[in-house]
Write an enzyme that holds these catalytic residues in place. Structure first.
Site, PDB file in Angstrom:
ATOM      1  N   ARG A  55     106.497   7.319  65.697  1.00 25.20           N
ATOM      2  CA  ARG A  55     106.578   8.697  65.243  1.00 25.20           C
ATOM      3  C   ARG A  55     107.221   8.773  63.858  1.00 25.20           C
ATOM      4  NH1 ARG A  55     109.954  11.529  67.234  1.00 25.20           N
ATOM      5  NH2 ARG A  55     111.121  10.066  68.533  1.00 25.20           N
ATOM      6  N   LYS A 196     103.336  14.233  71.807  1.00 25.13           N
ATOM      7  CA  LYS A 196     104.632  14.887  71.659  1.00 25.13           C
ATOM      8  C   LYS A 196     104.514  16.281  71.050  1.00 25.13           C
ATOM      9  CE  LYS A 196     107.271  11.784  73.489  1.00 25.13           C
ATOM     10  NZ  LYS A 196     107.770  12.041  74.870  1.00 25.13           N
ATOM     11  N   HIS A 215     112.386  15.832  79.296  1.00 24.43           N
ATOM     12  CA  HIS A 215     111.918  14.536  78.811  1.00 24.43           C
ATOM     13  C   HIS A 215     112.378  13.495  79.824  1.00 24.43           C
ATOM     14  CE1 HIS A 215     111.836  11.316  75.410  1.00 24.43           C
ATOM     15  NE2 HIS A 215     110.668  11.412  76.023  1.00 24.43           N
ATOM     16  N   SER A 233     112.783   7.100  74.410  1.00 21.03           N
ATOM     17  CA  SER A 233     111.870   5.967  74.440  1.00 21.03           C
ATOM     18  C   SER A 233     112.648   4.652  74.385  1.00 21.03           C
ATOM     19  CB  SER A 233     110.917   6.042  73.245  1.00 21.03           C
ATOM     20  OG  SER A 233     110.054   4.942  73.223  1.00 21.03           O
ATOM     21  N   LYS A 237     112.533   4.709  81.184  1.00 19.17           N
ATOM     22  CA  LYS A 237     111.970   5.769  82.027  1.00 19.17           C
ATOM     23  C   LYS A 237     110.710   5.299  82.744  1.00 19.17           C
ATOM     24  CE  LYS A 237     111.122   9.138  79.253  1.00 19.17           C
ATOM     25  NZ  LYS A 237     111.263   8.341  78.029  1.00 19.17           N
ATOM     26  N   THR A 238     109.776   4.759  81.971  1.00 24.06           N
ATOM     27  CA  THR A 238     108.496   4.350  82.557  1.00 24.06           C
ATOM     28  C   THR A 238     108.683   3.170  83.498  1.00 24.06           C
ATOM     29  OG1 THR A 238     107.279   5.148  80.630  1.00 24.06           O
ATOM     30  CG2 THR A 238     106.172   3.550  82.033  1.00 24.06           C
ATOM     31  N   ASP A 252     107.005  10.585  81.840  1.00 18.76           N
ATOM     32  CA  ASP A 252     107.637  11.001  80.580  1.00 18.76           C
ATOM     33  C   ASP A 252     107.974  12.483  80.444  1.00 18.76           C
ATOM     34  OD1 ASP A 252     108.592  10.191  77.995  1.00 18.76           O
ATOM     35  OD2 ASP A 252     106.844  11.117  77.094  1.00 18.76           O
ATOM     36  N   ARG A 317     102.105  -0.222  72.772  1.00 23.59           N
ATOM     37  CA  ARG A 317     101.936   0.771  73.831  1.00 23.59           C
ATOM     38  C   ARG A 317     100.646   0.576  74.607  1.00 23.59           C
ATOM     39  NH1 ARG A 317     106.035   4.850  74.720  1.00 23.59           N
ATOM     40  NH2 ARG A 317     107.349   4.828  72.849  1.00 23.59           N
TER      41      ARG A 317
END
Length: 525
Positions: A55, A196, A215, A233, A237-238, A252, A317
């Site tokens: 990003r 996003k 989030h 990130s 989390k994932t 997410d 990713r």
């Protein structure tokens, strides 16, 4: 907010669009024909995003106008004039109109039909349209016939701004107009900007309906008990939500309404750096035909993905549909959570591997959002950098942070939720000295938290942070639970801990209007 009519240039653009809601095989055929990527040996479409592999937050703006001047928190969000937006809108639609092919996805964000947002995305690249069809919620044939988009996203990586004439900071730009209900994304091919942008819009709209946007990832056990995992990130989390024996709700972005939790998306966008089948089998096995590998190195001879190779970026990713996840819960809706876990990747090596939080501490740490930006997630980040990202997602939260904190506080107290802070970062010293905590230990602590395995009568209160630390946890060495015990030099630990505590206190001064009990829930020094 009154819905604005779609500007004429966009209407003309949509009338001339080539392809609408193509299937995954059709989009893959287009991408291969256009030489946008190659097929990996597992069937995934492998693409590269060029200069932008993460990003670009400095190039992201809201249009400031009568609709947003008093609603957006401008202390955390950048603004741009409406004239700049309209000029770029005209140029971008002209650019897209001259393309031989362009691709449109029409669908939804939000698994709960009462709160879902109708969106359409116009893409220059077929692979990015495939990304949208994997990440957002696909309409049925009947829904597509009657689909009325509330927001339109235009994504044209090949259209680059000229800062001298266009009023942007660089060639790349992400501009959100809440009045015109249009997002412009140009000059960058990083697909995460599309995802996003939609998340940000929901974070603006849903609190007005009493829904807490989050989030976080979410999963549910066989007894329908839901758990939430907040974190930026790279904090896990994932990885941690893809857990054996639990159904994945989403990895997410979620909303928490009066009725429970629902996913905003229809897919996952997982980091793949150092991915292995052994450590993360659910993610590894979800990457197949229809999935996208973004900036993952691929062998020229065998087309085997090399998840270790980080020469392009650490932020490699995979994007794939929830339908590819063996243990996914579809529709992706859950009950009210009984456990919340805040994830932080502490590069200072100071925070304990797991802490139990009071409700007041939970809101303090939610507002603080302490973690470390990991390399590759944003442009220019080459090693972990300690940071505070309020709500564990400041770049995507357009409203005042206290708006989200009050919603979360209300939900936690209503549902009597247990809240934990888990450090997935460094122990035994800071980055470069200590080591990142073993994933197996983190999984064991998460399991213990979800199953209420901690004896609250034998906790130790951290004298600096006031956190409540368990003295034992199944399958975790006891010497790492109290963080100073894993440091070689206790004095060095205390110096680093006090320094971090002061950073917490300095950061929290921005929330001077928060309730006193929240302010007093921070470090004790």
């Amino acid at each position: 907010m009154r819905k604005a009519s779609v500007p004429t240039p966009v209407s003309q653009l949509l009338e001339s669009s080539s392809f609408i809601n193509l299937s995954a095989p059709e989009l893959i055929e287009c991408a291969l024909r256009n030489q946008e990527g190659i097929l990996a040996n597992n069937g995934a479409l492998a693409v590269t995003t060029g200069k932008y592999t993460g990003r670009s937050p400095e190039d992201r703006f809201f249009v400031k106008d009568e609709w947003t001047s008093e609603t957006i928190d401008w202390s955390r969000n950048q603004h741009i004039n409406e004239s700049v937006f309209l000029s770029l809108l005209k140029k971008m639609t002209q650019y897209l109109n001259h393309l031989h092919e362009k691709y449109v996805f029409r669908g939804f964000a939000g698994a709960d039909a009462r709160y879902r947002l109708s969106i359409q995305v116009v893409n220059e690249y077929a692979w990015q349209n495939l990304f949208c069809s994997q990440l957002f919620i696909k309409p049925t044939k009947q829904e597509l016939m009657h689909h009325q988009p509330e927001f339109t996203i235009l994504s044209a990586p090949g259209f680059k701004a000229n800062p001298s004439f266009d009023g942007t900071r660089s060639e790349a730009f992400i501009i959100i107009s809440l009045h015109h209900r249009i997002v412009l994304i140009g000059g960058t091919a990083y697909a995460g900007e599309i995802k996003k942008s939609v998340f940000t819009i929901l974070n603006f709209l849903l609190p007005q309906k009493g829904v807490m946007p989050m989030h976080c990832s979410a999963n549910v056990d066989q007894n329908r008990r839901t758990a939430l995992f907040f974190g930026l990130s790279g904090t896990g989390k994932t990885t941690l939500s893809h857990a054996h024996g639990r159904q994945l709700i989403g990895d997410d972005e979620h909303g928490w309404s009066e009725d429970g939790v629902f996913n905003f998306e229809g897919g996952c966008y997982a980091k793949t750096i150092r991915l292995t089948r052994k450590d993360e089998p659910q993610i590894y096995n979800s990457i197949g035909f229809g999935a996208i590998l973004e900036n993952v190195a691929i062998s020229n001879e065998t087309r085997v993905p090399d998840y270790i190779d980080a020469r392009t970026t650490e932020n490699t990713r995979a994007a794939y549909s929830l339908a590819y996840v063996a243990n996914a819960r579809i529709p992706s809706i859950g009950t009210h959570p009984d456990t919340i876990i805040f994830l932080t990747a502490d590069a200072c090596g100071v925070l304990p591997p797991i802490s139990l939080l009071t409700p007041e501490q939970a809101i303090y740490h939610f507002l603080s959002g302490y973690t470390s930006k990991l390399s590759g997630t944003e442009r220019g980040i080459i090693k972990p950098e300690a940071t505070f990202s309020t709500c564990f997602g400041a770049p995507f939260m357009p409203l005042s942070a206290l708006t989200y904190a009050k919603l979360l506080n209300k939900r936690i107290k209503q549902e009597n939720v247990n809240v934990f802070l888990i450090n997935t970062g460094w122990i035994g010293g800071p980055y470069g000295v200590g080591s990142r905590i073993n994933l197996a230990y983190t999984r064991a602590m998460v399991t213990a938290a979800l199953n209420d395995r901690f004896d609250r009568s034998t906790q130790f209160t951290d004298p600096i942070f006031g956190l409540h630390l368990p003295l034992s946890c199944p399958d975790v060495p006891g010497n790492i639970l109290l963080p100073w015990q894993s440091w070689h030099d206790r004095a060095a630990y205390e110096c680093a801990a006090r320094q971090l505590a002061k950073h917490f206190q300095n950061n929290f001064r921005q929330f001077k209007d928060a309730p006193t009990e929240w302010i007093n829930a921070g470090p004790l020094i």
